[in-house]
Design a protein around this motif. Structure first.
Motif, PDB file in Angstrom:
ATOM      1  N   ILE A  16       2.932  -3.628  -7.117  1.00 59.74           N
ATOM      2  CA  ILE A  16       2.187  -2.487  -6.880  1.00 59.74           C
ATOM      3  C   ILE A  16       0.738  -2.500  -7.182  1.00 59.74           C
ATOM      4  O   ILE A  16      -0.097  -2.147  -6.365  1.00 59.74           O
ATOM      5  N   LEU A  17       0.365  -3.123  -8.077  1.00 56.96           N
ATOM      6  CA  LEU A  17      -1.041  -3.596  -8.483  1.00 56.96           C
ATOM      7  C   LEU A  17      -1.804  -4.548  -7.466  1.00 56.96           C
ATOM      8  O   LEU A  17      -2.911  -4.117  -6.994  1.00 56.96           O
ATOM      9  N   ALA A  18      -0.888  -5.410  -6.806  1.00 51.43           N
ATOM     10  CA  ALA A  18      -1.692  -6.100  -5.632  1.00 51.43           C
ATOM     11  C   ALA A  18      -1.888  -5.232  -4.583  1.00 51.43           C
ATOM     12  O   ALA A  18      -2.841  -5.370  -3.850  1.00 51.43           O
ATOM     13  N   HIS A  19      -1.057  -4.178  -4.402  1.00 53.46           N
ATOM     14  CA  HIS A  19      -1.223  -3.480  -3.250  1.00 53.46           C
ATOM     15  C   HIS A  19      -2.511  -2.479  -3.510  1.00 53.46           C
ATOM     16  O   HIS A  19      -3.314  -2.377  -2.637  1.00 53.46           O
ATOM     17  N   LEU A  20      -2.622  -1.941  -4.669  1.00 51.66           N
ATOM     18  CA  LEU A  20      -3.639  -0.996  -5.173  1.00 51.66           C
ATOM     19  C   LEU A  20      -5.028  -1.798  -5.336  1.00 51.66           C
ATOM     20  O   LEU A  20      -6.122  -1.219  -5.172  1.00 51.66           O
ATOM     21  N   LEU A  21      -4.840  -3.226  -5.397  1.00 50.01           N
ATOM     22  CA  LEU A  21      -6.244  -3.989  -5.300  1.00 50.01           C
ATOM     23  C   LEU A  21      -6.868  -3.763  -3.938  1.00 50.01           C
ATOM     24  O   LEU A  21      -8.205  -3.684  -3.729  1.00 50.01           O
ATOM     25  N   GLU A  22      -6.233  -3.548  -3.059  1.00 53.18           N
ATOM     26  CA  GLU A  22      -6.474  -3.306  -1.427  1.00 53.18           C
ATOM     27  C   GLU A  22      -7.020  -1.893  -1.248  1.00 53.18           C
ATOM     28  O   GLU A  22      -8.179  -1.771  -0.673  1.00 53.18           O
ATOM     29  N   GLN A  23      -6.566  -1.165  -1.916  1.00 50.69           N
ATOM     30  CA  GLN A  23      -6.984   0.431  -1.613  1.00 50.69           C
ATOM     31  C   GLN A  23      -6.044   1.236  -2.283  1.00 50.69           C
ATOM     32  O   GLN A  23      -4.907   0.936  -2.866  1.00 50.69           O
ATOM     33  N   ASP A  24      -6.561   2.404  -2.812  1.00 51.67           N
ATOM     34  CA  ASP A  24      -5.743   3.507  -3.295  1.00 51.67           C
ATOM     35  C   ASP A  24      -4.682   4.058  -2.486  1.00 51.67           C
ATOM     36  O   ASP A  24      -4.681   3.821  -0.989  1.00 51.67           O
ATOM     37  N   SER A  25      -3.541   4.396  -2.801  1.00 52.82           N
ATOM     38  CA  SER A  25      -2.360   4.735  -1.996  1.00 52.82           C
ATOM     39  C   SER A  25      -1.175   5.667  -2.644  1.00 52.82           C
ATOM     40  O   SER A  25      -1.558   5.942  -3.907  1.00 52.82           O
ATOM     41  N   ASP A  33       4.504  -0.039   3.301  1.00 52.86           N
ATOM     42  CA  ASP A  33       3.442  -1.399   3.290  1.00 52.86           C
ATOM     43  C   ASP A  33       3.972  -2.596   2.741  1.00 52.86           C
ATOM     44  O   ASP A  33       4.090  -3.640   3.502  1.00 52.86           O
ATOM     45  N   ILE A  34       5.148  -2.432   1.757  1.00 55.60           N
ATOM     46  CA  ILE A  34       5.701  -3.633   1.303  1.00 55.60           C
ATOM     47  C   ILE A  34       6.805  -4.003   2.298  1.00 55.60           C
ATOM     48  O   ILE A  34       7.086  -5.131   2.670  1.00 55.60           O
ATOM     49  N   MET A  35       7.399  -2.992   2.850  1.00 52.37           N
ATOM     50  CA  MET A  35       8.662  -3.364   3.927  1.00 52.37           C
ATOM     51  C   MET A  35       7.756  -4.063   5.102  1.00 52.37           C
ATOM     52  O   MET A  35       8.396  -4.947   5.698  1.00 52.37           O
ATOM     53  N   LYS A  36       6.812  -3.537   5.345  1.00 53.61           N
ATOM     54  CA  LYS A  36       6.045  -4.122   6.583  1.00 53.61           C
ATOM     55  C   LYS A  36       5.465  -5.663   6.161  1.00 53.61           C
ATOM     56  O   LYS A  36       5.695  -6.497   7.163  1.00 53.61           O
ATOM     57  N   TYR A  77      -1.879  10.306  -5.331  1.00 52.02           N
ATOM     58  CA  TYR A  77      -2.401   8.897  -5.099  1.00 52.02           C
ATOM     59  C   TYR A  77      -2.489   8.269  -6.334  1.00 52.02           C
ATOM     60  O   TYR A  77      -2.840   8.886  -7.436  1.00 52.02           O
ATOM     61  N   TYR A  78      -2.540   6.847  -6.125  1.00 48.75           N
ATOM     62  CA  TYR A  78      -2.596   5.897  -7.368  1.00 48.75           C
ATOM     63  C   TYR A  78      -3.768   5.046  -7.090  1.00 48.75           C
ATOM     64  O   TYR A  78      -4.001   4.524  -5.887  1.00 48.75           O
ATOM     65  N   SER A  79      -4.550   4.744  -8.080  1.00 53.15           N
ATOM     66  CA  SER A  79      -5.693   3.900  -7.843  1.00 53.15           C
ATOM     67  C   SER A  79      -5.771   2.867  -9.310  1.00 53.15           C
ATOM     68  O   SER A  79      -5.178   3.295 -10.533  1.00 53.15           O
ATOM     69  N   ILE A  80      -6.035   1.762  -8.939  1.00 51.25           N
ATOM     70  CA  ILE A  80      -5.821   0.612 -10.230  1.00 51.25           C
ATOM     71  C   ILE A  80      -7.204   0.948 -11.042  1.00 51.25           C
ATOM     72  O   ILE A  80      -8.319   1.262 -10.560  1.00 51.25           O
ATOM     73  N   THR A  81      -7.101   0.561 -12.330  1.00 56.01           N
ATOM     74  CA  THR A  81      -8.278   0.571 -13.300  1.00 56.01           C
ATOM     75  C   THR A  81      -8.749  -0.869 -13.419  1.00 56.01           C
ATOM     76  O   THR A  81      -8.037  -1.849 -13.166  1.00 56.01           O
TER      77      THR A  81
END
Length: 107
Positions: A16-25, A33-36, A77-81
């Protein structure tokens, strides 16, 4: 081949954190996106995903906010700190060490 939940257990937060490094989601999009990215070999169950969100938020690794969608239901939405970015780097180092050890054991 489908990736079993046993293989992913313990890595959900890092994924999840890896995904949020790219963009909020938001949750549904993250799972999509994980499935894709995995050609539909990996899907996180909704309960697993939202439990991980709770743990990450309680740890201070992510923050949430409501979207301003004009159509359909509002999305959370979730964003990484910054703390989450540091945690991701730690998770990644741990994974690299574990992967190296498992690779050695499986030779």
């Amino acid at each position: 081949m489908s990736i079993t939940s046993d293989i992913l257990r313990g890595h959900t937060e890092a994924i999840i954190l890896a995904h949020l490094l790219e963009q909020d989601s938001y949750g549904y999009q993250i799972n999509k996106d994980i499935m894709k990215k995995t050609d539909n070999r990996c899907e996180l169950k909704e309960a697993t995903l939202y439990s991980a969100f709770r743990r990450l938020e309680q740890a201070g690794y992510i923050r949430t906010y409501w979207g301003d969608e004009t159509v359909g239901a509002r999305r959370r939405y979730y964003s990484i700190t910054e703390e989450g970015r540091r945690a991701y780097q730690s998770y990644k180092r741990d994974w690299e060490e574990a992967k190296e050890t498992i690779d050695q054991l499986l030779k």
